[in-house]
Design a protein around this motif. Structure first.
Motif, PDB file in Angstrom:
ATOM      1  N   SER B  56       6.524   6.139  10.678  1.00 31.61           N
ATOM      2  CA  SER B  56       6.248   4.803  11.208  1.00 31.61           C
ATOM      3  C   SER B  56       7.340   4.439  12.208  1.00 31.61           C
ATOM      4  O   SER B  56       8.476   4.912  12.101  1.00 31.61           O
ATOM      5  CB  SER B  56       6.144   3.764  10.089  1.00 31.61           C
ATOM      6  OG  SER B  56       7.314   3.750   9.305  1.00 31.61           O
ATOM      7  N   TYR B  57       6.952   3.626  13.197  1.00 29.30           N
ATOM      8  CA  TYR B  57       7.850   3.304  14.307  1.00 29.30           C
ATOM      9  C   TYR B  57       8.083   1.803  14.334  1.00 29.30           C
ATOM     10  O   TYR B  57       7.135   1.016  14.166  1.00 29.30           O
ATOM     11  CB  TYR B  57       7.229   3.780  15.623  1.00 29.30           C
ATOM     12  CG  TYR B  57       6.832   5.239  15.593  1.00 29.30           C
ATOM     13  CD1 TYR B  57       7.781   6.249  15.736  1.00 29.30           C
ATOM     14  CD2 TYR B  57       5.500   5.610  15.384  1.00 29.30           C
ATOM     15  CE1 TYR B  57       7.413   7.595  15.682  1.00 29.30           C
ATOM     16  CE2 TYR B  57       5.127   6.954  15.322  1.00 29.30           C
ATOM     17  CZ  TYR B  57       6.088   7.934  15.480  1.00 29.30           C
ATOM     18  OH  TYR B  57       5.724   9.252  15.412  1.00 29.30           O
ATOM     19  N   TRP B  58       9.340   1.411  14.571  1.00 28.00           N
ATOM     20  CA  TRP B  58       9.757   0.014  14.434  1.00 28.00           C
ATOM     21  C   TRP B  58      10.714  -0.376  15.551  1.00 28.00           C
ATOM     22  O   TRP B  58      11.475   0.448  16.033  1.00 28.00           O
ATOM     23  CB  TRP B  58      10.449  -0.182  13.079  1.00 28.00           C
ATOM     24  CG  TRP B  58       9.575   0.205  11.923  1.00 28.00           C
ATOM     25  CD1 TRP B  58       9.444   1.462  11.389  1.00 28.00           C
ATOM     26  CD2 TRP B  58       8.674  -0.631  11.185  1.00 28.00           C
ATOM     27  NE1 TRP B  58       8.527   1.437  10.361  1.00 28.00           N
ATOM     28  CE2 TRP B  58       8.048   0.158  10.206  1.00 28.00           C
ATOM     29  CE3 TRP B  58       8.354  -1.997  11.254  1.00 28.00           C
ATOM     30  CZ2 TRP B  58       7.104  -0.349   9.307  1.00 28.00           C
ATOM     31  CZ3 TRP B  58       7.433  -2.516  10.364  1.00 28.00           C
ATOM     32  CH2 TRP B  58       6.810  -1.692   9.399  1.00 28.00           C
ATOM     33  N   GLU B  59      10.699  -1.665  15.888  1.00 30.64           N
ATOM     34  CA  GLU B  59      11.561  -2.143  16.973  1.00 30.64           C
ATOM     35  C   GLU B  59      13.040  -2.050  16.642  1.00 30.64           C
ATOM     36  O   GLU B  59      13.858  -1.780  17.523  1.00 30.64           O
ATOM     37  CB  GLU B  59      11.208  -3.586  17.337  1.00 30.64           C
ATOM     38  CG  GLU B  59       9.992  -3.662  18.248  1.00 30.64           C
ATOM     39  CD  GLU B  59       9.618  -5.082  18.619  1.00 30.64           C
ATOM     40  OE1 GLU B  59      10.381  -6.016  18.311  1.00 30.64           O
ATOM     41  OE2 GLU B  59       8.547  -5.261  19.216  1.00 30.64           O
ATOM     42  N   ASN B  60      13.394  -2.295  15.383  1.00 33.68           N
ATOM     43  CA  ASN B  60      14.809  -2.316  15.004  1.00 33.68           C
ATOM     44  C   ASN B  60      14.963  -2.142  13.483  1.00 33.68           C
ATOM     45  O   ASN B  60      13.968  -2.101  12.753  1.00 33.68           O
ATOM     46  CB  ASN B  60      15.469  -3.614  15.480  1.00 33.68           C
ATOM     47  CG  ASN B  60      14.677  -4.834  15.018  1.00 33.68           C
ATOM     48  OD1 ASN B  60      14.366  -4.957  13.825  1.00 33.68           O
ATOM     49  ND2 ASN B  60      14.313  -5.718  15.941  1.00 33.68           N
ATOM     50  N   LEU B  61      16.193  -2.054  13.038  1.00 30.51           N
ATOM     51  CA  LEU B  61      16.465  -1.804  11.621  1.00 30.51           C
ATOM     52  C   LEU B  61      16.055  -2.980  10.735  1.00 30.51           C
ATOM     53  O   LEU B  61      15.651  -2.786   9.586  1.00 30.51           O
ATOM     54  CB  LEU B  61      17.954  -1.495  11.417  1.00 30.51           C
ATOM     55  CG  LEU B  61      18.426  -0.129  11.933  1.00 30.51           C
ATOM     56  CD1 LEU B  61      19.947  -0.022  11.843  1.00 30.51           C
ATOM     57  CD2 LEU B  61      17.772   1.005  11.131  1.00 30.51           C
ATOM     58  N   ASP B  62      16.162  -4.211  11.264  1.00 32.58           N
ATOM     59  CA  ASP B  62      15.753  -5.378  10.471  1.00 32.58           C
ATOM     60  C   ASP B  62      14.264  -5.316  10.125  1.00 32.58           C
ATOM     61  O   ASP B  62      13.868  -5.678   9.014  1.00 32.58           O
ATOM     62  CB  ASP B  62      16.032  -6.679  11.238  1.00 32.58           C
ATOM     63  CG  ASP B  62      17.486  -7.106  11.082  1.00 32.58           C
ATOM     64  OD1 ASP B  62      18.161  -6.579  10.175  1.00 32.58           O
ATOM     65  OD2 ASP B  62      17.934  -7.952  11.871  1.00 32.58           O
ATOM     66  N   ALA B  63      13.464  -4.872  11.067  1.00 22.40           N
ATOM     67  CA  ALA B  63      12.018  -4.773  10.823  1.00 22.40           C
ATOM     68  C   ALA B  63      11.748  -3.777   9.684  1.00 22.40           C
ATOM     69  O   ALA B  63      10.892  -4.011   8.821  1.00 22.40           O
ATOM     70  CB  ALA B  63      11.292  -4.345  12.097  1.00 22.40           C
ATOM     71  N   ILE B  64      12.499  -2.688   9.662  1.00 23.56           N
ATOM     72  CA  ILE B  64      12.342  -1.678   8.606  1.00 23.56           C
ATOM     73  C   ILE B  64      12.773  -2.249   7.250  1.00 23.56           C
ATOM     74  O   ILE B  64      12.091  -2.072   6.235  1.00 23.56           O
ATOM     75  CB  ILE B  64      13.178  -0.421   8.943  1.00 23.56           C
ATOM     76  CG1 ILE B  64      12.595   0.272  10.180  1.00 23.56           C
ATOM     77  CG2 ILE B  64      13.224   0.546   7.755  1.00 23.56           C
ATOM     78  CD1 ILE B  64      13.462   1.390  10.739  1.00 23.56           C
ATOM     79  N   LYS B  65      13.895  -2.969   7.265  1.00 25.62           N
ATOM     80  CA  LYS B  65      14.423  -3.576   6.038  1.00 25.62           C
ATOM     81  C   LYS B  65      13.438  -4.597   5.471  1.00 25.62           C
ATOM     82  O   LYS B  65      13.161  -4.612   4.262  1.00 25.62           O
ATOM     83  CB  LYS B  65      15.757  -4.245   6.366  1.00 25.62           C
ATOM     84  CG  LYS B  65      16.538  -4.728   5.173  1.00 25.62           C
ATOM     85  CD  LYS B  65      17.878  -5.296   5.641  1.00 25.62           C
ATOM     86  CE  LYS B  65      18.576  -6.030   4.498  1.00 25.62           C
ATOM     87  NZ  LYS B  65      19.785  -6.726   4.994  1.00 25.62           N
ATOM     88  N   ASN B  66      12.887  -5.430   6.347  1.00 26.49           N
ATOM     89  CA  ASN B  66      11.921  -6.442   5.902  1.00 26.49           C
ATOM     90  C   ASN B  66      10.673  -5.801   5.288  1.00 26.49           C
ATOM     91  O   ASN B  66      10.157  -6.269   4.276  1.00 26.49           O
ATOM     92  CB  ASN B  66      11.515  -7.348   7.071  1.00 26.49           C
ATOM     93  CG  ASN B  66      12.646  -8.271   7.480  1.00 26.49           C
ATOM     94  OD1 ASN B  66      13.558  -8.529   6.699  1.00 26.49           O
ATOM     95  ND2 ASN B  66      12.600  -8.743   8.723  1.00 26.49           N
ATOM     96  N   TRP B  67      10.211  -4.740   5.927  1.00 31.56           N
ATOM     97  CA  TRP B  67       9.027  -4.052   5.397  1.00 31.56           C
ATOM     98  C   TRP B  67       9.341  -3.392   4.055  1.00 31.56           C
ATOM     99  O   TRP B  67       8.530  -3.457   3.121  1.00 31.56           O
ATOM    100  CB  TRP B  67       8.517  -3.031   6.415  1.00 31.56           C
ATOM    101  CG  TRP B  67       7.474  -2.090   5.891  1.00 31.56           C
ATOM    102  CD1 TRP B  67       7.502  -0.738   5.948  1.00 31.56           C
ATOM    103  CD2 TRP B  67       6.233  -2.438   5.244  1.00 31.56           C
ATOM    104  NE1 TRP B  67       6.381  -0.214   5.375  1.00 31.56           N
ATOM    105  CE2 TRP B  67       5.583  -1.228   4.933  1.00 31.56           C
ATOM    106  CE3 TRP B  67       5.621  -3.641   4.897  1.00 31.56           C
ATOM    107  CZ2 TRP B  67       4.337  -1.179   4.290  1.00 31.56           C
ATOM    108  CZ3 TRP B  67       4.385  -3.597   4.245  1.00 31.56           C
ATOM    109  CH2 TRP B  67       3.761  -2.384   3.946  1.00 31.56           C
ATOM    110  N   LYS B  68      10.512  -2.807   3.920  1.00 32.91           N
ATOM    111  CA  LYS B  68      10.893  -2.180   2.659  1.00 32.91           C
ATOM    112  C   LYS B  68      10.906  -3.215   1.531  1.00 32.91           C
ATOM    113  O   LYS B  68      10.571  -2.904   0.387  1.00 32.91           O
ATOM    114  CB  LYS B  68      12.280  -1.534   2.788  1.00 32.91           C
ATOM    115  CG  LYS B  68      12.621  -0.653   1.592  1.00 32.91           C
ATOM    116  CD  LYS B  68      14.028  -0.110   1.638  1.00 32.91           C
ATOM    117  CE  LYS B  68      14.316   0.685   0.366  1.00 32.91           C
ATOM    118  NZ  LYS B  68      15.721   1.088   0.264  1.00 32.91           N
TER     119      LYS B  68
END
Lengths: 104, 104
Positions: B56-68
């Protein structure tokens, strides 16, 4: 691949194939054998349904560059563009964090 | 996913499944629908043979953290560890370079 401390590098290769892929599987297998012999190679994961995804792991960017410029690999890339792939995408990535789960 | 300027982030999720994966496909589909609604989501590629690979591809690390940390996603992760996965590996990566090929 086995455990490896970050950071290291990953090449994410996603592709779609044309209808006639004669010779592709043999070439792919040969390329994997060859990649494993390159300095800095750490491992590879591969799966294919509608699209193919191959992720290879490398110690650093120089190892990736050297593999990209390998003569046999260059020939395979040419053949891939002329005969096998409808499209592909290559992403060079720095692996910054990693975690794993194994069921007990 | 469509063209996107580097740098952005990729989550490489590789997994092996247990024998009984009842309910897995429906959950995976629901998670993909949910992921696509998250802020900062850019796209996803997925394939499975012996192992499954989902990137999966994300704009930034915060987006990944929020999804997790998404509640439904947390529940799916628990269920994945208790019922479906024999093993998995998550790699958080910064996509530094990208190039693509489309046959003419």
């Amino acid at each position: 691949m086995n455990a490896k401390f970050v950071p290291y590098y990953a090449v994410i290769f996603t592709s779609t194939q044309r209808h006639n892929t004669q010779g592709y599987d043999a070439m792919a297998e040969h390329m994997e054998t060859l990649a494993k012999q390159q300095p800095g190679f750490l491992g590879v994961d591969s799966a294919r349904n509608d699209i193919g995804i191959t992720v290879s792991y490398w110690e650093n960017l120089d190892a990736i560059k050297n593999w990209k410029q390998n003569i046999e690999h260059q020939q395979a890339q040419l053949k891939g563009r002329s005969d096998w792939y409808a499209s592909y995408n290559v992403r060079i990535c720095k692996v910054e964090r990693e975690y794993r789960f194994v069921s007990s």
